[in-house]
Design an enzyme around this catalytic site. Sequence first.
Site, PDB file in Angstrom:
ATOM      1  N   GLY A  21      33.685   3.544 -42.789  1.00  0.00           N
ATOM      2  CA  GLY A  21      34.593   2.842 -43.691  1.00  0.00           C
ATOM      3  C   GLY A  21      35.978   3.433 -43.581  1.00  0.00           C
ATOM      4  N   GLY A  23      39.733   4.206 -46.207  1.00  0.00           N
ATOM      5  CA  GLY A  23      40.335   4.180 -47.538  1.00  0.00           C
ATOM      6  C   GLY A  23      41.737   4.718 -47.493  1.00  0.00           C
ATOM      7  N   GLY A  24      42.227   5.115 -48.659  1.00  0.00           N
ATOM      8  CA  GLY A  24      43.608   5.540 -48.764  1.00  0.00           C
ATOM      9  C   GLY A  24      43.924   6.781 -47.956  1.00  0.00           C
ATOM     10  CG  MET A  25      43.118  10.603 -48.784  1.00  0.00           C
ATOM     11  SD  MET A  25      42.413  12.175 -49.289  1.00  0.00           S
ATOM     12  CE  MET A  25      42.822  13.189 -47.881  1.00  0.00           C
ATOM     13  N   GLY A  26      42.174   7.767 -45.040  1.00  0.00           N
ATOM     14  CA  GLY A  26      41.923   7.645 -43.622  1.00  0.00           C
ATOM     15  C   GLY A  26      40.627   6.934 -43.307  1.00  0.00           C
ATOM     16  CB  VAL A  28      34.893   7.939 -43.176  1.00  0.00           C
ATOM     17  CG1 VAL A  28      33.811   9.008 -43.192  1.00  0.00           C
ATOM     18  CG2 VAL A  28      35.946   8.236 -44.225  1.00  0.00           C
ATOM     19  CE  LYS A  42      37.333  11.407 -45.778  1.00  0.00           C
ATOM     20  NZ  LYS A  42      37.255  11.654 -47.222  1.00  0.00           N
ATOM     21  CG  ASP A 136      37.772  10.366 -58.469  1.00  0.00           C
ATOM     22  OD1 ASP A 136      37.576   9.775 -59.541  1.00  0.00           O
ATOM     23  OD2 ASP A 136      37.906   9.783 -57.383  1.00  0.00           O
TER      24      ASP A 136
END
Length: 720
Positions: A21, A23-26, A28, A42, A136
């Site tokens: 997948g 997301g905002g950080m990179g 994976v 990641k 989180d």
Amino acid sequence: MPLTAGDPVRVGRYRLLARLGQGGMGRVYLGRSPGGRAVAVKVVRDALLRDEGFRRRFVREVEAARRVTGFFTAAVVDADPEGEPAWLATEYVPGLSLRDAVARHGVWPEEGVRGLGAALAEALAAVHAADLVHRDLKPSNVLLAPDGPRVIDFGISAAAGDTALTQTGVVIGTPGFIPPEQLRHDSSGPAGDVFALGAVLAYAAAGVGPFGSGASHAVNYRVVHEDPDLGGLPPALADVVARCLAKDPAQRPAVAWLLEELGESEPAADGRVRQPVPAPDEDVTTAGWMPGPVADSAARLRAETPTEPLPRPGDGTPQSLPAPSPSSPAVPVPVPVPAPPGTRRRRLRTVLAAATALAVAATGTVLWRVTAGEDGNGPTRPPNLERLWTHTLADGQVLATASEETLYLQHEERHEITALDVTDGSQRWDRRMKVADVRRDKGHLKSPGNDIRVTAVSGGLLYYGSNDHLYAVDANSGDHRWRYMDDSFHASPVVVGDLAYAHMTSFFYVLDTRTGEELWDYGYGVNANGDIAVTGDVLLVHSEKKLIAVDLRTREQKWTHEAASEAATGLAVADGKVYFGTRDGALYAVDTSSGDEVWRRTFEGELWDGRLGGGAGMPEVAGGTVYFENDGYVSAFDAGTGSRRWQRKQRADEVTSLDVVDDTLLVTDSDGGMTALDTRSGRTGWRESPGGGDGTSFRITGEIVVTESAGRLTAYRAAT
């Protein structure tokens, strides 16, 4: 998902098998070590790494995460946080998230919740012992593997929250699991994680968080002002959870107390027998506390983990990333969800199940979703978006900016800029750009220029920075025009006529667009943290709550307007008024000539508290109407009077952009989806997901929608 042409085949010493997948950080990936160990790898986004504050914080968090060695945290195995790009590898955990387990198999019995709680408390103890605070913890950050649960993503949210890419005042976390002190913007420490643990246990026992669901501002309001709803929990468990959810952090129990209370095996004072936490090498099906269907799903996922790369379309060969420098490992990521009963095995192995959260973004809530055909070989064409063309990006190439007719791609290291026609994807021009030969610092020569960064396209010129110079090239041909010494502070100029207004933090300067000569500059006297807008003879800029207007003829301040909350959006100017949104969710209309407030509109209702909302989004003005979003709500207001014409709640938690095309409002959201609303009534015409989930970025020029996802640009014509 199979690897695509934009994906590497190897990162460091790890061979990549599939993409999990993004997301905002990179992105994976599922990888395999030379010895055959499955790992989650990641690769951090370039955009984050360009922020030096993030880079420094990320290195520190990775070093701290290496010290976390608890039984119920996923093992960290390798990382290169200072690499280009930065990456990290962690133990691959083949199991459902708690969120998906509850959604698929239902709520847990008390014994199971207590066993889960003890394991999570032990995981938090390990995280806190490393001087980290998770910040989180939520059901999607708890993975349920055959040998026990794992807490993931500790430390990463703190790194993301420290970057300049995150807006000031935005709360990191997920509504319902964020402690009240963090919502009030007070300091949040280990007690905040205890609050989140209590909310997670309530979710496992009742299937819903203790503060309900709905719009984020409403959930946040209940967290701060109302008691949790624990009516569905057994009394003894409800007592433990209630202690964790105390409004005052000082009144919450310590993690050590929770370990003793939830993990004891002897009869407690109420006569109940607590279930012991399983040993790390003990099969949870015999430990007795994980529900049988959940354990079966975890075991099936472990058996289905690929050992060879998944088949992919033959559209190019991915490139290997450089081997790592010896460094510290970091933080894990969620794993796929099993397919429902009856789904073909081939589809499970190919799609790797599409409902897991990749909760590592700066916003704290990032979702990803796969849109695939029945054969699992790629996205199907959305019926309301006519596909026009597609373009594969070279490794390291990104979409930098766009005009109404042209897309501009940049490759920082190769110093290349490519211009594509929006309508058909054809190449207009491709140039290797000039770079600053040396950089001067207090009279001393420093390192040669080694990259470029596009900053803006305006007034027929494309601007980019390299080392200590700002460059201008002809946007239509790529021909060099001029360069200006800016000491590496590369602005995004706004061009009006023959003048380019370049805004810095405490001043702006004016350049002649024909020669690059600086004509004059102006100091605000304060730090201005917003983008500028130029209308008529006035330049507008925000400094926190204050909107400043500078008269461009007299070169003096003309007026100021102070809002009730800090500005959260850019400035939209139309018909003598400037529109903007603020942190408390309000929309303002201010007269550009006088600075008088024409009108102001806020969300209403007893649960609305602007301090707890997600912040307003950029307004869009068209046809005498202002379109505005906040916390997933889209509203339309009369531009002259501010009277509300309609309001609609979107399916996703957050709206990311609004664009008007004819009589249609195109709404993009945090789930990677696009919705078409009728501009007159707000009624939904259609909704599609044209890209690869939350990692998809959109550029909309007229009726053409361009998506960037998985190293590929795809253009569609939207039905309007």
